[in-house]
Design an enzyme around this catalytic site. Structure first.
Site, PDB file in Angstrom:
ATOM      1  N   CYS A   1       0.809  -1.220   0.000  1.00 60.51           N
ATOM      2  CA  CYS A   1       0.000   0.000   0.000  1.00 60.51           C
ATOM      3  C   CYS A   1       0.842   1.270   0.000  1.00 60.51           C
ATOM      4  CB  CYS A   1      -0.944  -0.002   1.195  1.00 60.51           C
ATOM      5  SG  CYS A   1      -2.055  -1.429   1.233  1.00 60.51           S
TER       6      CYS A   1
ATOM      7  N   HIS B   1      -2.965   7.170   2.397  1.00 57.25           N
ATOM      8  CA  HIS B   1      -3.438   5.887   1.878  1.00 57.25           C
ATOM      9  C   HIS B   1      -4.848   5.636   2.405  1.00 57.25           C
ATOM     10  CE1 HIS B   1      -4.018   1.747   1.011  1.00 57.25           C
ATOM     11  NE2 HIS B   1      -3.793   1.337   2.247  1.00 57.25           N
TER      12      HIS B   1
ATOM     13  N   ASN C   1     -10.205   0.003   0.117  1.00 59.74           N
ATOM     14  CA  ASN C   1      -8.739   0.035   0.109  1.00 59.74           C
ATOM     15  C   ASN C   1      -8.249  -0.589  -1.196  1.00 59.74           C
ATOM     16  OD1 ASN C   1      -5.993  -0.377   0.485  1.00 59.74           O
ATOM     17  ND2 ASN C   1      -6.176  -1.138   2.576  1.00 59.74           N
TER      18      ASN C   1
END
Length: 338
Positions: free
Chosen positions: A132, A265, A295
């Protein structure tokens, strides 16, 4: 609120700047709401609900790719949009860096596949794997190439099909993720663009977020699915995002108050809100897309950046902080003048 040019001096000024001149994104057509996901999971005997997911994550829906759709396909579409936004032809691109944890193949790289689809025959191409944090790692790498005079025009892409590596019997992870891609065009510039960047890792924390399977001798060995210790990731993420934000501001000699937009993020709205509070950045200056995208790992930051540019929130000249945190354990931040 924005800093002046005099605030942007680095301890050692680079030979040239790199500047984001275009953004693009692409999402699979299929949108799955929490209610739909709850119904699908109920057929597996797994109980969840829209309320349960929203209260814990802020996620309301996600985009999921159809079976067979690859990261290179999503990334290519994001690149086409980013190049059009920048007014740049693929022949001008001399560097392509793809951040992904879900590559099409072991090799060739997803970057090479996208290079071929674009016809960007003048570009070097390779992948970066930092989960990520991948886009922030890739952007920092491209900035270094341009500063060193090794590239003049780079495509930096985050693209993921995380639905491929989710255990749909694990309620704690399968509700969290989505598929998508985002890209930026980064060009050499005589004006300040990327002002500072910091990257970090701590491999001793690898077990709190990992997908530890692999292919060996024609068989899958280990656990091929994503596994996460949610509370440990939450605690680590908020701590390191706060620290790295202060590091990039210190390096660029600007105050946190000078940051117009924070784009962390997009993992969990509670992580976003906690990070903003620790930094003293008002929530109205935090770009949030996790509610509609979930996500998307390495794609989440460029997706959010593109959304906020196209809806008019992010304006030319504003100061934007991009942050990544993910498995490895990895984290980093980039401070950039748009």
């Amino acid at each position: 609120m924005s800093a002046t040019a005099s605030d942007f001096a680095r301890a050692a000024a680079p030979a040239r700047w790199s500047k984001i001149v275009g953004t693009g994104s692409f999402l699979p057509e299929r949108v799955v709401s929490n209610d739909q996901l709850a119904r699908d999971l109920a057929e597996r005997g797994i109980e969840t609900s829209d309320q349960w997911i929203v209260e814990r994550t802020g996620i309301r829906q996600r985009h999921l790719a159809e079976k067979g759709v690859t990261s290179s396909e999503l990334g290519f579409e994001a690149c086409v949009r980013a190049l059009a936004d920048a007014g740049v032809d693929a022949s001008e691109v001399d560097l392509i860096i793809v951040a992904t944890s879900t590559p099409d193949f072991v090799f060739p790289s997803t970057a090479c596949l996208i290079q071929a689809k674009l016809g960007a025959s003048n570009a070097a191409a390779f992948d970066v794997q930092a989960v990520c944090s991948g886009f922030v790692y890739a952007l920092t790498t491209a900035d270094s190439f341009i500063q060193a005079g090794r590239a003049k025009c780079a495509l930096v892409i985050g693209t993921e099909v995380f639905s491929r590596i989710l255990d749909w019997n694990d309620r704690g992870t399968c509700v969290l993720f989505g598929d998508g891609a985002g890209a930026v065009v980064l060009r050499a510039s005589n004006e300040p663009g990327v002002l500072s960047a910091k990257l970090h890792s701590d491999g001793s924390q690898m077990k709190i977020l990992c997908a530890a399977g692999n292919v060996a001798y024609g068989e899958v060995t280990g656990d091929p699915f994503l596994r996460m210790e949610g509370q440990a990731v939450f605690k680590q993420a908020v701590t390191v995002l706060d620290k790295v934000a202060r590091e990039v501001c210190d390096e660029a000699n600007v105050s946190l108050d000078s940051v117009d937009w924070l784009i962390p993020h997009q993992a969990n709205v509670r992580i976003l809100n906690s990070t903003a509070r620790k930094l003293g950045i008002p929530l109205e200056r935090v770009v949030v897309t996790v509610d509609s995208h979930a996500n998307t790992s390495a794609a989440s930051v460029p997706l959010a950046l593109d959304v906020a540019r196209r809806d008019g929130r992010i304006q030319p000249g504003q100061l934007v902080m991009l942050q990544g945190v993910g498995g490895g354990f990895t984290w980093g931040a980039v401070l950039a003048r748009m």
